[in-house]
Scaffold this active site. Structure first.
Site, PDB file in Angstrom:
ATOM      1  N   LYS A 242      -3.081   2.927  -2.260  1.00 15.39           N
ATOM      2  CA  LYS A 242      -4.180   3.544  -2.117  1.00 15.39           C
ATOM      3  C   LYS A 242      -4.294   4.546  -1.161  1.00 15.39           C
ATOM      4  CE  LYS A 242      -7.048   0.221  -1.123  1.00 15.39           C
ATOM      5  NZ  LYS A 242      -8.380  -0.339  -0.903  1.00 15.39           N
TER       6      LYS A 242
ATOM      7  N   MET B 247      -8.066   8.544   9.149  1.00 14.60           N
ATOM      8  CA  MET B 247      -8.565   9.015   8.062  1.00 14.60           C
ATOM      9  C   MET B 247      -9.602  10.428   8.187  1.00 14.60           C
ATOM     10  SD  MET B 247      -9.182   5.863   5.528  1.00 14.60           S
ATOM     11  CE  MET B 247      -9.558   4.654   6.958  1.00 14.60           C
TER      12      MET B 247
ATOM     13  N   ASP C  61       0.838  -1.043  -0.040  1.00 13.70           N
ATOM     14  CA  ASP C  61      -0.108   0.035   0.088  1.00 13.70           C
ATOM     15  C   ASP C  61       0.967   1.134   0.017  1.00 13.70           C
ATOM     16  OD1 ASP C  61      -2.435  -1.191   0.047  1.00 13.70           O
ATOM     17  OD2 ASP C  61      -2.606  -1.012   2.292  1.00 13.70           O
TER      18      ASP C  61
HETATM   19  N1  SAH Z   1      -4.167  -0.491   9.018  1.00 14.00           N
HETATM   20  C1  SAH Z   1      -3.726   1.173   9.417  1.00 14.00           C
HETATM   21  C2  SAH Z   1      -4.720   2.207   9.230  1.00 14.00           C
HETATM   22  C3  SAH Z   1      -5.228   2.359   7.631  1.00 14.00           C
HETATM   23  S1  SAH Z   1      -6.341   3.632   7.333  1.00 14.00           S
HETATM   24  C4  SAH Z   1      -3.427   0.953  10.721  1.00 14.00           C
HETATM   25  O1  SAH Z   1      -3.591  -0.023  11.553  1.00 14.00           O
HETATM   26  O2  SAH Z   1      -2.652   2.018  11.242  1.00 14.00           O
HETATM   27  C5  SAH Z   1      -5.182   4.819   7.001  1.00 14.00           C
HETATM   28  C6  SAH Z   1      -5.179   5.805   7.927  1.00 14.00           C
HETATM   29  O3  SAH Z   1      -4.409   5.447   8.962  1.00 14.00           O
HETATM   30  C7  SAH Z   1      -4.585   7.180   7.634  1.00 14.00           C
HETATM   31  O4  SAH Z   1      -5.438   8.064   7.064  1.00 14.00           O
HETATM   32  C8  SAH Z   1      -4.279   7.917   8.965  1.00 14.00           C
HETATM   33  O5  SAH Z   1      -5.416   8.059   9.697  1.00 14.00           O
HETATM   34  C9  SAH Z   1      -3.789   6.467   9.722  1.00 14.00           C
HETATM   35  N2  SAH Z   1      -2.248   6.385   9.499  1.00 14.00           N
HETATM   36  C10 SAH Z   1      -1.690   5.364   9.053  1.00 14.00           C
HETATM   37  N3  SAH Z   1      -0.360   5.552   9.228  1.00 14.00           N
HETATM   38  C11 SAH Z   1      -0.140   6.680   9.861  1.00 14.00           C
HETATM   39  C12 SAH Z   1       1.000   7.033  10.499  1.00 14.00           C
HETATM   40  N4  SAH Z   1       2.309   6.788  10.170  1.00 14.00           N
HETATM   41  N5  SAH Z   1       0.755   8.170  11.354  1.00 14.00           N
HETATM   42  C13 SAH Z   1      -0.569   8.613  11.432  1.00 14.00           C
HETATM   43  N6  SAH Z   1      -1.786   8.263  11.042  1.00 14.00           N
HETATM   44  C14 SAH Z   1      -1.432   7.225  10.380  1.00 14.00           C
END
Ligand code: SAH
Length: 261
Positions: free
Chosen positions: A62, A176, A40
């Site tokens: 994505k 998000m 991703d």
């Molecule tokens: N599976 C992922 C979430 C995917 S949805 C998890 O468990 O973290 C994508 C969202 O995750 C982003 O829009 C943001 O809100 C959050 N996110 C993912 N990586 C991030 C990071 N390094 N710092 C802050 N927010 C993050």
């Protein structure tokens, strides 16, 4: 636990929040054992560097609003790689079990008889509070933890019911949530959540360009638009992220610096 992959199997692997040191040892073994890795947009650069040169890598990036492969195409790519007998790793940012469309991939592959396995990862919320020296729960005042996404899929027309989430004894983590920060804060306050409730915004948690902003509920929207750039960010609301008193917070920063140098 196996650190090899049966040919024809798909492993959904949590890549963590970005820092390659936050990858699990199992994830690293699986990446090394793969023939092909699909990843991703949120999988950290440092994590991608761990993929050996001989392993085929395919971006299925994505990010909302940007060009990317749709879920059906991703499902089909995973299926055809598995059917051709490859050892397949599907790397997902954070934990595959959180807002990662894992169920859809499992369903699609399982229906076609492809074995699917999951390796968990560190989710963004955990990395965000760790960087800020905070906790997601707080004994006595935050015994409930809610992970919510503000992002609606095309098929989903039910807007988030923010009022139902207005609970002073809970920590609310919004994934998000940048675009929804204003509606979320307004509706939470209308539903009775105190305007002074502490909030923490963390963008690019665990990465060198990480940004953290401590604010409060009534300033959440303005603080989000003023501080967050185009990286992924989580918004965390609740007593658990109340800043430490200055004396303790200095001690935390000193310990953190000492630990990493
Ligand atoms: N599976 C992922 C979430 C995917 S949805 C998890 O468990 O973290 C994508 C969202 O995750 C982003 O829009 C943001 O809100 C959050 N996110 C993912 N990586 C991030 C990071 N390094 N710092 C802050 N927010 C993050």
């Amino acid at each position: 636990m196996p650190d090899t992959i049966e040919p024809g199997t798909v492993w959904l692997v949590g890549a963590g929040p970005g820092d390659p040191d936050l990858l699990t040892r199992k994830a690293e073994k699986l990446i090394t054992a793969a023939n092909i890795v699909f990843y991703d947009a949120l999988v950290g650069k440092g994590v991608l560097e761990i993929i050996p040169q001989h392993v085929e890598r395919v971006s299925v990036g994505k990010r909302s609003g940007r060009h990317s492969k749709d879920q059906k195409s991703i499902n089909d790519l995973l299926l055809s790689a598995a059917r051709s007998g490859k050892r397949v790793v599907r790397l997902k940012g954070g934990d595959p079990a959180i807002f990662a469309r894992t169920s859809e991939e499992i369903e699609h592959l399982s229906l076609q008889g492809v074995p699917v396995r999951i390796c968990p990862g560190i989710t963004a919320a955990s990395a965000a509070v760790a960087s800020a020296g905070a906790s997601l729960t707080l004994r006595g005042s935050a015994r409930k933890l809610t992970f919510v996404t503000a992002h609606l899929s095309a098929e989903d027309c039910n807007a988030t019911d923010w009022a139902a989430l207005a609970d002073p004894a809970s920590t609310l983590v919004i994934y998000m949530g940048k675009a929804a920060a204003k509606d979320a804060a307004d509706e939470l306050m209308q539903a009775g959540l105190n305007r002074n409730t502490p909030a923490l915004i963390v963008e690019n948690a665990s990465l060198p360009n990480e940004r953290k902003v401590r604010t409060r509920l009534d300033l959440l929207a303005i603080a989000t638009s003023a501080s967050v750039t185009d990286g992924p960010a989580v918004l965390i609301i609740g007593e658990a992220v109340r800043p430490l008193p200055p004396s303790l917070s200095t001690a935390y920063d000193t310990a953190k610096t000492a630990a990493v140098t």
